[in-house]
Write a protein that holds these residues in place. Structure first.
Motif, PDB file in Angstrom:
ATOM      1  N   ASN A 456       6.361  -5.751   0.734  1.00 29.11           N
ATOM      2  CA  ASN A 456       5.473  -4.776   0.595  1.00 29.11           C
ATOM      3  C   ASN A 456       4.830  -4.741  -1.198  1.00 29.11           C
ATOM      4  O   ASN A 456       5.583  -5.560  -1.563  1.00 29.11           O
ATOM      5  CB  ASN A 456       6.207  -3.483   0.351  1.00 29.11           C
ATOM      6  N   SER A 457       3.746  -4.498  -1.726  1.00 25.55           N
ATOM      7  CA  SER A 457       3.143  -4.748  -2.650  1.00 25.55           C
ATOM      8  C   SER A 457       3.760  -4.166  -3.583  1.00 25.55           C
ATOM      9  O   SER A 457       3.638  -5.514  -4.971  1.00 25.55           O
ATOM     10  CB  SER A 457       1.847  -3.943  -2.382  1.00 25.55           C
ATOM     11  N   GLN A 458       4.668  -3.632  -3.790  1.00 23.50           N
ATOM     12  CA  GLN A 458       4.948  -3.602  -4.912  1.00 23.50           C
ATOM     13  C   GLN A 458       6.243  -4.627  -5.013  1.00 23.50           C
ATOM     14  O   GLN A 458       6.746  -4.673  -6.353  1.00 23.50           O
ATOM     15  CB  GLN A 458       6.054  -2.073  -5.010  1.00 23.50           C
ATOM     16  N   GLU A 461       4.419  -7.791  -6.600  1.00 23.59           N
ATOM     17  CA  GLU A 461       4.236  -7.436  -8.444  1.00 23.59           C
ATOM     18  C   GLU A 461       4.975  -7.717  -8.697  1.00 23.59           C
ATOM     19  O   GLU A 461       5.416  -9.207  -9.572  1.00 23.59           O
ATOM     20  CB  GLU A 461       3.830  -6.057  -8.102  1.00 23.59           C
ATOM     21  N   ALA A 486       1.653  -9.999   0.130  1.00 24.42           N
ATOM     22  CA  ALA A 486       1.690  -8.879   0.229  1.00 24.42           C
ATOM     23  C   ALA A 486       1.254  -7.789   1.110  1.00 24.42           C
ATOM     24  O   ALA A 486       0.098  -7.927   2.154  1.00 24.42           O
ATOM     25  CB  ALA A 486       0.910  -8.303  -0.768  1.00 24.42           C
ATOM     26  N   LYS A 487       2.326  -7.121   1.621  1.00 30.14           N
ATOM     27  CA  LYS A 487       1.613  -5.516   2.701  1.00 30.14           C
ATOM     28  C   LYS A 487       1.913  -4.408   2.093  1.00 30.14           C
ATOM     29  O   LYS A 487       2.733  -3.643   2.687  1.00 30.14           O
ATOM     30  CB  LYS A 487       2.243  -6.101   4.631  1.00 30.14           C
ATOM     31  N   GLU A 488       0.509  -3.831   2.516  1.00 30.45           N
ATOM     32  CA  GLU A 488       0.929  -1.983   1.382  1.00 30.45           C
ATOM     33  C   GLU A 488       1.648  -1.735   2.372  1.00 30.45           C
ATOM     34  O   GLU A 488       1.978  -0.415   2.210  1.00 30.45           O
ATOM     35  CB  GLU A 488      -0.314  -1.434   1.457  1.00 30.45           C
ATOM     36  N   SER A 489       1.573  -1.594   3.783  1.00 38.31           N
ATOM     37  CA  SER A 489       1.857  -1.015   4.616  1.00 38.31           C
ATOM     38  C   SER A 489       3.378  -1.172   4.582  1.00 38.31           C
ATOM     39  O   SER A 489       4.152   0.062   5.936  1.00 38.31           O
ATOM     40  CB  SER A 489       1.303  -0.534   5.912  1.00 38.31           C
TER      41      SER A 489
END
Length: 500
Positions: A456-458, A461, A486-489
């Protein structure tokens, strides 16, 4: 003054009761989902558990209903038990009546039984069933197989209590009983007899349908919810009943004309362009009733949290400073909170065990004042039966309130898919470290030379900004080139490893 508001849509009917523009109760009835409470079924006994004195009954629902020994009509139970006992004389009969009930001697697996749903299914439990039947009317609740007469505690005048009991005794068929409702106070002989006659006729039709019904079939259900609300609440305190649908208004008018023609002038059609519920600010008040925190006018607040076992309510002073001393400040905040808590219990339909943590009061007289005020407020404002214990030295008040149907939160909310009902989720740091530990385990086992971690993108980060050196250390330690994507979904707790 109070108003009953009824709003009809093709998918749902909503009903609300307000007092001076403040929401007191709200009800929802989906046209695609039927309520089970008070319904009668021709159930079938599927399993008997003597250890907990409970039988499971198939009523053609997702889960079997459960029937505890305490919910079985005693006369029926004794009759069934006597069939397995040789009765030689009158003394034996007396001894039989004294002996404790045993569900395994009363019911048999596979046999049909007439049952009524006393409580809706909740959480993982099926519907709670009873054979102590009740049929609610406008003035009385008929108990067709329990020959006792009870009367509402809210009717305090002794002469009036005696008068009502005599009238009900006169018209009740032998072997039947009734609970005399608060609404029967000062009602005439004719009004009460009409109510009893209608309920007795209903009971006879239920028995007739039971004989012809197939196993697990529903044979009777109560009135539609909006008519129940009118039946149970329409009295002299109601200023008007406002309905935003012509067809529903006609049904309510005909119903009221049959049971209380003196109130037909209160049935009105909403003719304004604005939405009925929006005009009376019902949606915003419902939203507030779904929140844990309720702000008080004085600046204090109450926090309401419900678990499967009980509901806990915490009272806080907030900004309220009082007028003279600390004890007065605390008492006034507690009294205001007590009044609001009674409203919230009704509005949220909270039942079962409830513990209220009032602000500690040093004075015994202050605790006594609070207790009396709270108990009186419950008696005057709440229709459901409750038992209240005195406020302890720690400011705790324990009470129970009768459960009826689902709570407001159960009706309108569902469990969060992320926190699964906890109300909290693991922090980004905790999730990141969990992923790193699992990734390291894979490196040890598979001895990878190249690996890509999709997160996940978080999480991405956090790993690149805070733990980038840890990624470099893993590369050196296991001689593996690591790539982060990173993959937002992607769910925050999930990850995917692509390796070579």
């Amino acid at each position: 003054m109070k108003k009953i508001l009824i709003s009809h849509n093709p998918w749902e009917t909503r009903a609300a009761i307000t007092r001076n523009q403040t929401l007191q109760n709200v009800y929802f009835s989906s046209h695609s989902i039927k309520s089970l409470e008070r319904c009668f079924f021709k159930g079938v006994i599927t399993k008997i558990l003597p250890g907990i004195q409970t039988a499971f009954v198939d009523i053609n629902q997702e889960r079997a209903g459960f029937l505890h020994i305490s919910e079985i009509d005693r006369d029926m139970a004794l009759t069934k038990m006597s069939e397995t006992i040789q009765i030689d004389d009158l003394e034996t009969t007396k001894e039989t009546r004294k002996q404790p009930l045993d569900i395994s001697k009363i019911l048999k697996e596979g046999e049909p039984i007439l049952v009524q749903v006393s409580k809706e299914p909740i959480y993982e439990k099926g519907a709670k069933l009873t054979t102590c039947f009740t049929l609610p009317g406008r003035f009385i609740v008929l108990m067709p197989n329990i020959p006792r007469i009870g009367i509402s505690k809210k009717i305090e005048d002794k002469d009036e209590r005696t008068r009502l009991k005599e009238i009900v005794k006169k018209y009740l068929p032998k072997g039947m009983g009734a609970i005399i409702r608060t609404s029967s106070e000062k009602r005439t002989d004719k009004e009460l007899s009409k109510d009893i006659s209608f309920l007795v006729h209903t009971w006879k039709s239920i028995l007739s349908k039971y004989e012809k019904a197939k196993n697990t079939e529903k044979i009777y259900e109560d009135l539609p919810l909006y008519l129940q609300v009118v039946r149970d609440n329409l009295d002299d305190d109601i200023e008007e009943v406002i309905i935003d649908d012509k067809d529903t208004q006609n049904k309510v008018y005909k119903f009221v004309k049959g049971i209380a023609p003196e109130f037909t002038n209160k049935i009105k059609l909403w003719n304004k362009q604005a939405d009925l519920f929006d005009y009376y600010e019902i949606p915003s008040q419902i939203e507030n009733a779904l929140k844990k925190k309720v702000n008080l006018k004085s600046g204090g607040s109450i926090i309401i949290e419900t678990t499967e076992a009980m509901t806990v309510i915490d009272v806080n002073t907030g900004k309220f400073t009082g007028r003279s001393n600390l004890e007065e400040t605390i008492l006034q905040t507690n009294i205001e909170a007590g009044e609001e808590i009674v409203r919230q219990l009704r509005l949220r339909n909270i039942g079962g065990l409830i513990v209220i943590d009032f602000i500690d009061m040093a004075s015994t007289s202050s605790r006594q004042k609070l207790f009396k005020f709270f108990e009186q407020n419950l008696k005057e404002q709440d229709k459901f039966q409750s038992v209240v214990l005195k406020v302890s030295e720690f400011g705790l008040l324990q009470m129970t309130r009768k459960r009826s149907g689902k709570t407001l939160i159960q009706q309108l909310m569902e469990t969060c898919k992320n926190c699964h009902g906890l109300g909290v989720v693991k922090s980004i740091k905790t999730q990141s470290y969990t992923i790193l530990r699992k990734f390291e385990e894979e490196l040890k086992i598979k001895k990878l030379k190249m690996a890509t971690i999709i997160v996940n993108s978080q999480i991405f980060e956090f790993l690149t900004n805070v733990e980038f050196n840890s990624i470099l250390d893993l590369e050196k330690l296991y001689n593996c080139k690591i790539t982060l994507i990173a993959k937002e979904s992607m769910d925050i707790s999930s990850y995917k490893i692509e390796s070579k």
